[in-house]
Write a protein that holds these residues in place. Structure first.
Motif, mmCIF file in Angstrom:
data_model
loop_
_atom_site.group_PDB
_atom_site.id
_atom_site.type_symbol
_atom_site.label_atom_id
_atom_site.label_comp_id
_atom_site.label_asym_id
_atom_site.label_seq_id
_atom_site.Cartn_x
_atom_site.Cartn_y
_atom_site.Cartn_z
ATOM 1 N N ASN A 149 -12.605 -6.136 8.564
ATOM 2 C CA ASN A 149 -11.572 -5.126 8.320
ATOM 3 C C ASN A 149 -10.537 -5.642 7.334
ATOM 4 N N ARG A 150 -10.152 -6.900 7.481
ATOM 5 C CA ARG A 150 -9.165 -7.503 6.587
ATOM 6 C C ARG A 150 -9.693 -7.552 5.155
ATOM 7 N N GLU A 151 -10.954 -7.942 4.994
ATOM 8 C CA GLU A 151 -11.526 -8.036 3.652
ATOM 9 C C GLU A 151 -11.625 -6.664 2.984
ATOM 10 N N ILE A 152 -12.003 -5.647 3.756
ATOM 11 C CA ILE A 152 -12.096 -4.289 3.209
ATOM 12 C C ILE A 152 -10.706 -3.802 2.798
ATOM 13 N N THR A 153 -9.705 -4.071 3.641
ATOM 14 C CA THR A 153 -8.328 -3.678 3.326
ATOM 15 C C THR A 153 -7.853 -4.343 2.044
ATOM 16 N N LEU A 154 -8.093 -5.643 1.916
ATOM 17 C CA LEU A 154 -7.646 -6.367 0.732
ATOM 18 C C LEU A 154 -8.377 -5.896 -0.518
ATOM 19 N N MET A 155 -9.636 -5.515 -0.379
ATOM 20 C CA MET A 155 -10.366 -4.998 -1.544
ATOM 21 C C MET A 155 -9.796 -3.654 -1.988
ATOM 22 N N LYS A 156 -9.386 -2.810 -1.042
ATOM 23 C CA LYS A 156 -8.717 -1.560 -1.396
ATOM 24 C C LYS A 156 -7.424 -1.844 -2.157
ATOM 25 N N LEU A 157 -6.639 -2.780 -1.628
ATOM 26 C CA LEU A 157 -5.372 -3.107 -2.275
ATOM 27 C C LEU A 157 -5.596 -3.709 -3.661
ATOM 28 N N ASP A 263 -10.814 -19.774 -2.558
ATOM 29 C CA ASP A 263 -10.275 -21.131 -2.633
ATOM 30 C C ASP A 263 -9.159 -21.375 -1.623
ATOM 31 N N GLU A 264 -8.736 -20.319 -0.892
ATOM 32 C CA GLU A 264 -7.723 -20.386 0.149
ATOM 33 C C GLU A 264 -6.369 -20.873 -0.371
ATOM 34 N N VAL A 265 -6.163 -20.730 -1.679
ATOM 35 C CA VAL A 265 -4.906 -21.113 -2.302
ATOM 36 C C VAL A 265 -4.345 -19.973 -3.151
ATOM 37 N N THR A 266 -5.219 -19.312 -3.914
ATOM 38 C CA THR A 266 -4.796 -18.268 -4.843
ATOM 39 C C THR A 266 -4.695 -16.927 -4.126
ATOM 40 N N PRO A 267 -3.518 -16.268 -4.163
ATOM 41 C CA PRO A 267 -3.400 -14.947 -3.527
ATOM 42 C C PRO A 267 -4.342 -13.925 -4.171
ATOM 43 N N ILE A 268 -4.864 -13.025 -3.374
ATOM 44 C CA ILE A 268 -5.743 -11.972 -3.897
ATOM 45 C C ILE A 268 -4.934 -11.027 -4.778
ATOM 46 N N LEU A 269 -3.770 -10.622 -4.313
ATOM 47 C CA LEU A 269 -2.907 -9.735 -5.092
ATOM 48 C C LEU A 269 -1.848 -10.553 -5.809
ATOM 49 N N ASP A 270 -1.493 -10.142 -7.012
ATOM 50 C CA ASP A 270 -0.493 -10.849 -7.800
ATOM 51 C C ASP A 270 0.841 -10.856 -7.053
ATOM 52 N N PRO A 271 1.399 -12.032 -6.742
ATOM 53 C CA PRO A 271 2.640 -12.087 -5.957
ATOM 54 C C PRO A 271 3.905 -11.910 -6.785
ATOM 55 N N ASN A 272 3.765 -11.525 -8.048
ATOM 56 C CA ASN A 272 4.929 -11.453 -8.936
ATOM 57 C C ASN A 272 5.324 -10.023 -9.315
ATOM 58 N N TRP A 273 4.787 -9.040 -8.626
ATOM 59 C CA TRP A 273 5.097 -7.639 -8.955
ATOM 60 C C TRP A 273 5.889 -6.990 -7.832
ATOM 61 N N ILE A 274 6.909 -6.225 -8.213
ATOM 62 C CA ILE A 274 7.638 -5.364 -7.284
ATOM 63 C C ILE A 274 7.496 -3.932 -7.787
ATOM 64 N N TYR A 275 6.949 -3.062 -6.944
ATOM 65 C CA TYR A 275 6.750 -1.664 -7.324
ATOM 66 C C TYR A 275 7.961 -0.844 -6.889
ATOM 67 N N ILE A 276 8.368 0.068 -7.738
ATOM 68 C CA ILE A 276 9.574 0.877 -7.525
ATOM 69 C C ILE A 276 9.121 2.319 -7.329
ATOM 70 N N ILE A 277 9.280 2.807 -6.109
ATOM 71 C CA ILE A 277 8.642 4.075 -5.745
ATOM 72 C C ILE A 277 9.661 4.994 -5.078
ATOM 73 N N PRO A 278 9.981 6.128 -5.688
ATOM 74 C CA PRO A 278 10.915 7.063 -5.059
ATOM 75 C C PRO A 278 10.247 7.860 -3.942
ATOM 76 N N ALA A 279 10.978 8.060 -2.853
ATOM 77 C CA ALA A 279 10.477 8.885 -1.756
ATOM 78 C C ALA A 279 10.720 10.349 -2.078
ATOM 79 N N GLY A 280 10.198 11.218 -1.250
ATOM 80 C CA GLY A 280 10.453 12.638 -1.419
ATOM 81 C C GLY A 280 9.561 13.308 -2.444
ATOM 82 N N MET A 281 8.683 12.537 -3.084
ATOM 83 C CA MET A 281 7.760 13.147 -4.036
ATOM 84 C C MET A 281 6.662 13.905 -3.275
ATOM 85 N N THR A 282 6.294 15.070 -3.760
ATOM 86 C CA THR A 282 5.156 15.775 -3.178
ATOM 87 C C THR A 282 3.877 15.102 -3.642
#
Length: 336
Positions: A149-157, A263-282
């Motif tokens: 389940n964890r691997e499938i979730t990370l692949m989606k992300l 390699d159990e060292v490199t993150p799967i997702l880039d750890p240097n991004w912050i996404y800016i997302i407004p709420a209330g969007m349809t």
């Protein structure tokens, strides 16, 4: 008495999913689930091989239904049947209001939408187990389900991340910002823009969102006899409990699930991004589009040569970035 079938929405699957997720269950329900698992593993019929695979697949599907709940507020999500077609409505125009002299002819507001389809791809996992270890209970089914389940979730992300990166880093300010480290002036200008569209969520890996605390001045007083934090006790407690502050300048801060590559060292997702997302969007106005086609498909087989029992798990999933007149999601990349 041999188990004849495993039902997708049965209480057994829900209890097993709760156990895998670490959610407490009633002792009697846990005992019943353990009894069913024991019967499945001890019965060496071909039908039970199929039932074990179904148990794994159905439980992962139950877990997946809540695994990425944070996407509900930032993405336009469609769940379609197998071989269905995901069509997204993209707004190209909207209603405008005018202040004018009485009796004037009001300009028309052309309200236009466009239908866009999004194709899915396959996320697949194929865990293999020694049949003797499986039958004797040396392999914990809950651990196998948790890992798959964890691997499938990370692949989606990972797919979602690739879509966002490809789209956003081609844009200019205020949709995309970067700098050496986390430059407050740049990030704050982006937040100011998106805040006019609704309350903003800042989403990122913990390594990224943890740096927001530094922008608040929340540091230890240097040189003090008894050093203390320069910010409120509540903020300090929040940081100590979670590793990041929950709010930054009116924005909700959310940590994204992440893991490591082989390699159990490199993150799967880039750890240097912050996404800016407004709420209330349809849904129509959200740029991130996500498709879940069908559920988890599972099948099992045995190999007579190496005594391996294996399960193949497949899920059809799609993600895309679709925008009309202007994007409604931005990002800041923390440069080195």
């Amino acid at each position: 008495m041999a188990i004849k079938e495993i039902k997708q929405n049965s209480g057994f699957i829900k209890v097993l999913a709760s156990q895998v997720a670490g959610v407490p269950v009633k002792p009697e329900d846990a005992d019943e689930a353990a009894k069913i698992v024991s019967e499945l593993l001890s019965d060496e019929t071909a039908n039970n091989d199929k039932l074990i695979a179904q148990t794994i697949g159905y439980t992962i599907q139950e877990l997946q239904s809540h695994e990425l709940d944070f996407l509900n507020g930032i993405a336009d999500i469609k769940n379609i049947p197998i071989r269905g077609k995901a069509m997204f409505n993209v707004k190209l125009g909207g209603v405008k209001a005018y202040f004018q002299a009485k009796g004037s002819t009001t300009a028309r507001s052309y309200v236009a939408d466009k239908q866009v389809s999004l194709e899915t791809g396959e996320i697949s996992a194929r865990p293999a187990i020694n049949i003797i270890d499986l039958r004797s209970g040396h392999v914990n089914i809950a651990d196998l389900i948790r890992d798959a389940n964890r691997e499938i979730t990370l692949m989606k992300l990972k797919r979602i991340e690739a879509v966002l990166h490809d789209a956003i880093d081609d844009l200019g300010a205020p949709y995309y910002g970067t700098g050496t480290g986390l430059v407050q002036a740049t990030l704050d200008a982006q937040i100011a823009y998106f805040s006019r569209l609704g309350r903003v969520t800042l989403l990122g890996d913990q390594a990224a969102v943890s740096q927001l605390a530094g922008l608040t001045g929340m540091v230890m007083n240097p040189g003090a006899t008894n050093p203390s934090w320069q910010r409120s006790g509540a903020m300090v407690d929040e940081y100590n409990n979670n590793g990041f502050i929950g709010t930054y300048k009116g924005c909700d801060v959310v940590k994204m699930v992440n893991g490591y590559r082989d390699d159990e060292v490199t993150p799967i997702l880039d750890p240097n991004w912050i996404y800016i997302i407004p709420a209330g969007m349809t849904g129509d106005t959200r740029n991130l589009k996500v498709v879940n086609e069908g559920g988890i498909n599972s099948m099992a087989s045995q190999n007579i040569d190496d005594l391996t029992y294996e399960v193949r798990l497949d899920m059809w999933f799609g993600a895309g970035f679709i925008t009309g007149k202007k994007p409604t999601i931005g990002a800041y990349k923390i440069g080195q």
